[in-house]
Motif scaffolding. Structure first.
Motif, PDB file in Angstrom:
ATOM      1  N   ILE A 339      27.705  46.940  46.724  1.00  0.00           N
ATOM      2  CA  ILE A 339      28.952  46.752  45.987  1.00  0.00           C
ATOM      3  C   ILE A 339      28.701  45.828  44.791  1.00  0.00           C
ATOM      4  N   PRO A 340      29.568  45.861  43.783  1.00  0.00           N
ATOM      5  CA  PRO A 340      29.379  44.993  42.606  1.00  0.00           C
ATOM      6  C   PRO A 340      29.362  43.517  42.987  1.00  0.00           C
ATOM      7  N   VAL A 341      28.458  42.774  42.369  1.00  0.00           N
ATOM      8  CA  VAL A 341      28.336  41.336  42.631  1.00  0.00           C
ATOM      9  C   VAL A 341      28.862  40.568  41.427  1.00  0.00           C
ATOM     10  N   LEU A 342      29.798  39.658  41.668  1.00  0.00           N
ATOM     11  CA  LEU A 342      30.396  38.849  40.614  1.00  0.00           C
ATOM     12  C   LEU A 342      29.942  37.405  40.779  1.00  0.00           C
ATOM     13  N   THR A 343      29.413  36.805  39.741  1.00  0.00           N
ATOM     14  CA  THR A 343      28.959  35.415  39.833  1.00  0.00           C
ATOM     15  C   THR A 343      30.145  34.474  39.629  1.00  0.00           C
ATOM     16  N   ILE A 344      30.171  33.421  40.414  1.00  0.00           N
ATOM     17  CA  ILE A 344      31.252  32.439  40.315  1.00  0.00           C
ATOM     18  C   ILE A 344      30.682  31.036  40.244  1.00  0.00           C
ATOM     19  N   GLU A 345      31.474  30.137  39.698  1.00  0.00           N
ATOM     20  CA  GLU A 345      31.153  28.714  39.676  1.00  0.00           C
ATOM     21  C   GLU A 345      32.011  28.009  40.725  1.00  0.00           C
ATOM     22  N   ASP A 346      31.554  26.879  41.211  1.00  0.00           N
ATOM     23  CA  ASP A 346      32.311  26.141  42.217  1.00  0.00           C
ATOM     24  C   ASP A 346      33.666  25.734  41.620  1.00  0.00           C
ATOM     25  N   ASN A 347      34.735  25.975  42.405  1.00  0.00           N
ATOM     26  CA  ASN A 347      36.117  25.655  42.020  1.00  0.00           C
ATOM     27  C   ASN A 347      36.646  26.536  40.894  1.00  0.00           C
ATOM     28  N   GLU A 348      36.036  27.693  40.691  1.00  0.00           N
ATOM     29  CA  GLU A 348      36.552  28.644  39.713  1.00  0.00           C
ATOM     30  C   GLU A 348      37.773  29.350  40.289  1.00  0.00           C
ATOM     31  N   THR A 349      38.706  29.720  39.429  1.00  0.00           N
ATOM     32  CA  THR A 349      39.917  30.397  39.885  1.00  0.00           C
ATOM     33  C   THR A 349      39.751  31.914  39.849  1.00  0.00           C
ATOM     34  N   LEU A 350      40.616  32.579  40.600  1.00  0.00           N
ATOM     35  CA  LEU A 350      40.619  34.042  40.597  1.00  0.00           C
ATOM     36  C   LEU A 350      40.951  34.570  39.208  1.00  0.00           C
ATOM     37  N   LEU A 351      41.864  33.898  38.518  1.00  0.00           N
ATOM     38  CA  LEU A 351      42.236  34.321  37.168  1.00  0.00           C
ATOM     39  C   LEU A 351      41.038  34.262  36.232  1.00  0.00           C
ATOM     40  N   SER A 352      40.272  33.197  36.304  1.00  0.00           N
ATOM     41  CA  SER A 352      39.086  33.050  35.470  1.00  0.00           C
ATOM     42  C   SER A 352      38.053  34.126  35.804  1.00  0.00           C
ATOM     43  N   LEU A 353      37.883  34.390  37.094  1.00  0.00           N
ATOM     44  CA  LEU A 353      36.921  35.414  37.517  1.00  0.00           C
ATOM     45  C   LEU A 353      37.335  36.789  37.002  1.00  0.00           C
ATOM     46  N   ASN A 354      38.631  37.057  37.035  1.00  0.00           N
ATOM     47  CA  ASN A 354      39.122  38.340  36.546  1.00  0.00           C
ATOM     48  C   ASN A 354      38.914  38.476  35.040  1.00  0.00           C
ATOM     49  N   ASP A 355      39.077  37.380  34.322  1.00  0.00           N
ATOM     50  CA  ASP A 355      38.854  37.407  32.873  1.00  0.00           C
ATOM     51  C   ASP A 355      37.408  37.792  32.553  1.00  0.00           C
ATOM     52  N   LYS A 356      36.484  37.364  33.403  1.00  0.00           N
ATOM     53  CA  LYS A 356      35.056  37.633  33.156  1.00  0.00           C
ATOM     54  C   LYS A 356      34.621  39.010  33.648  1.00  0.00           C
ATOM     55  N   HIS A 357      35.198  39.469  34.746  1.00  0.00           N
ATOM     56  CA  HIS A 357      34.648  40.666  35.402  1.00  0.00           C
ATOM     57  C   HIS A 357      35.634  41.831  35.556  1.00  0.00           C
ATOM     58  N   ASN A 358      36.871  41.646  35.111  1.00  0.00           N
ATOM     59  CA  ASN A 358      37.841  42.759  35.141  1.00  0.00           C
ATOM     60  C   ASN A 358      38.031  43.374  36.527  1.00  0.00           C
ATOM     61  N   ILE A 359      38.315  42.534  37.500  1.00  0.00           N
ATOM     62  CA  ILE A 359      38.699  43.054  38.812  1.00  0.00           C
ATOM     63  C   ILE A 359      39.939  43.929  38.634  1.00  0.00           C
ATOM     64  N   ALA A 360      40.879  43.413  37.881  1.00  0.00           N
ATOM     65  CA  ALA A 360      42.013  44.195  37.387  1.00  0.00           C
ATOM     66  C   ALA A 360      41.852  44.317  35.876  1.00  0.00           C
ATOM     67  N   LYS A 361      42.490  45.322  35.283  1.00  0.00           N
ATOM     68  CA  LYS A 361      42.276  45.600  33.867  1.00  0.00           C
ATOM     69  C   LYS A 361      42.876  44.544  32.941  1.00  0.00           C
ATOM     70  N   SER A 362      43.822  43.779  33.464  1.00  0.00           N
ATOM     71  CA  SER A 362      44.474  42.748  32.653  1.00  0.00           C
ATOM     72  C   SER A 362      45.047  41.673  33.575  1.00  0.00           C
ATOM     73  N   ARG A 363      45.478  40.562  32.974  1.00  0.00           N
ATOM     74  CA  ARG A 363      46.114  39.516  33.765  1.00  0.00           C
ATOM     75  C   ARG A 363      47.424  40.020  34.369  1.00  0.00           C
ATOM     76  N   LYS A 364      48.124  40.819  33.587  1.00  0.00           N
ATOM     77  CA  LYS A 364      49.391  41.374  34.079  1.00  0.00           C
ATOM     78  C   LYS A 364      49.159  42.253  35.302  1.00  0.00           C
ATOM     79  N   GLN A 365      48.134  43.115  35.233  1.00  0.00           N
ATOM     80  CA  GLN A 365      47.844  43.981  36.370  1.00  0.00           C
ATOM     81  C   GLN A 365      47.378  43.162  37.567  1.00  0.00           C
ATOM     82  N   LEU A 366      46.620  42.111  37.319  1.00  0.00           N
ATOM     83  CA  LEU A 366      46.169  41.242  38.405  1.00  0.00           C
ATOM     84  C   LEU A 366      47.375  40.668  39.146  1.00  0.00           C
TER      85      LEU A 366
END
Length: 420
Positions: A339-366
């Motif tokens: 499965i796709p691997v997404l790199t994260i930093e300690d104490n990173e937020t889901l919103l920040s992770l989505n901005d980098k890797h597009n789990i959802a296509k936009s913040r609104k969709q997230l």
């Protein structure tokens, strides 16, 4: 076990044509060699080659000595068999590298196989000498009547591909004289090439001394007529670095029932009774896909290992049930290739992770997914976009499994920098 190799291939439905049954049985009785050729068009064998390897193993079980001939020379020309247009020629360096990789793979798959390369003899033959010594035995009318050649005349056939048949015929003669090889094996599309070899050997040694023969196997085709192993996402390779064990397992698990039943005969070493019992059990509960699982276990255990098969099953069931609680760190490392691997930093937020890797296509969709509880992290979904990834909440202080919807998985993993 059948009385001889011909009976074995017949009850399995593999056998297509034989030039001379008596000569095949003579070769079996006298423990002669059999060969099949593989052109090094890639740096790995694929699942389509697997049938040839299984058949070679059957022959070995009936006292034959298996040879795989890598076409370091013929691969630089291109086999016109089954092709509607000419192959794109690869560089000689790439062909050599592919040949080395395939040889290593073959030695791992069939430890007793003798792997040879026809570049070792054809590559040393001077062009004029080859025409005088070999070419003069091939009548143009004879060659034009070959389906592999006649089918390409109108669309175009270069002299390069036209010569392939002669080169393969010489290969058989070379192995016959130097490696005690009496039998050539190929797919049904190789019949013309094989017969050219037996004819050439007969011209060289005489009718009475000619013990050469050929065997062809039915091609593995799907219902739509395409070759088995070709998928929308690409070829199923035997190299786990090109096709993961999980991907191979999923490919086999999703075969339709009719094809699976045929593949049990073609691609496994199960006895007739074992196959019949497998099919009977499958038909009682088709949704359980019992036949597909037996097929996958047989093939993957042969190509890779039973541990690899068990790992693929474990990952498959974990993804299906969204339950990774029983995973070891080793299992997570295997999952990284699935499965796709997404790199994260300690104490990173889901919103920040989505901005980098597009789990959802936009913040609104997230936010919409979160409101619908359609996104979970380690099987929990009671959080918002400000969810914080911290080591202490990670599995093994490292991993987070993110699920979006019903089928989309991601692995969030701390980067090397984050692990220090």
């Amino acid at each position: 076990m059948a009385n001889n190799i011909i009976e074995e291939l017949e009850w399995r439905g593999i056998l297509k044509q034989v030039t001379n049954v008596d000569k095949v049985l003579f070769a079996q009785k006298n423990k002669k060699a059999i060969y099949c050729g593989i052109d090094p068009t890639a740096d790995s064998l694929h699942i389509g080659h697997f049938l040839q390897l299984v058949i070679l193993k059957h022959f070995e079980n009936y006292n034959f000595k298996p040879i795989v001939l890598i076409g370091g020379a013929t691969g630089s020309i291109g086999d016109p068999s089954g092709k509607s247009e000419e192959r794109k020629l690869q560089s000689l360096n790439i062909i050599d590298e592919n040949a080395k990789a395939i040889k290593s793979q073959l030695n791992s798959l069939i430890p007793g196989v003798n792997v040879l390369n026809n570049k070792d003899w054809l590559g040393k033959y001077l062009f004029v000498d080859f025409l005088r010594d070999v070419g003069k035995y091939f009548n143009i009318s004879y060659l034009l009547n070959k389906d592999i050649i006649s089918s390409r005349i109108e669309s175009g056939l270069s002299y390069t591909e036209f010569s392939y048949n002669i080169m393969q015929a010489y290969d058989f003669y070379y192995l016959y004289k130097n490696n005690d090889c009496f039998v050539q094996l190929g797919g049904s599309d190789q019949w013309g090439n094989i017969v050219s070899g037996t004819d050439y050997i007969r011209k060289q040694v005489g009718e009475e001394e000619n013990n050469s023969c050929g065997v062809t196997a039915n091609l593995l085709l799907k219902k739509d007529g395409t070759k088995f192993g070709k998928t929308e996402t690409g070829t199923i390779w035997l190299d786990k670095n090109k096709t993961t064990v999980y991907q191979m397992y999923q490919f086999l698990l999703n075969e339709d029932d009719e094809n699976t039943f045929k593949l049990l005969y073609f691609l496994t070493f199960l006895s007739k009774k074992e196959i019949e019992n497998t099919i009977e059990k499958h038909k009682k509960d088709p949704k359980n896909r019992h036949a597909q699982k037996i097929l996958a276990k047989s093939i993957i255990s042969f190509i890779h290992s039973e541990d690899d098969f068990n790992s693929a099953v474990k990952i498959s069931e974990a993804i299906f049930n969204n339950n990774f609680n029983d995973f070891s760190e080793k299992d997570f490392k295997v999952l990284e290739s699935v499965i796709p691997v997404l790199t994260i930093e300690d104490n990173e937020t889901l919103l920040s992770l989505n901005d980098k890797h597009n789990i959802a296509k936009s913040r609104k969709q997230l936010r919409e997914f979160l409101a619908q509880k359609a996104i979970s992290v380690n099987n929990n979904n009671g959080f918002d976009e400000n969810y914080i990834f911290s080591k202490k909440e990670g599995i093994f202080n490292k991993y987070f499994i993110i699920k979006k919807g019903k089928k989309n998985y991601f692995m969030a993993k701390f980067s090397d920098k984050g692990e220090k």
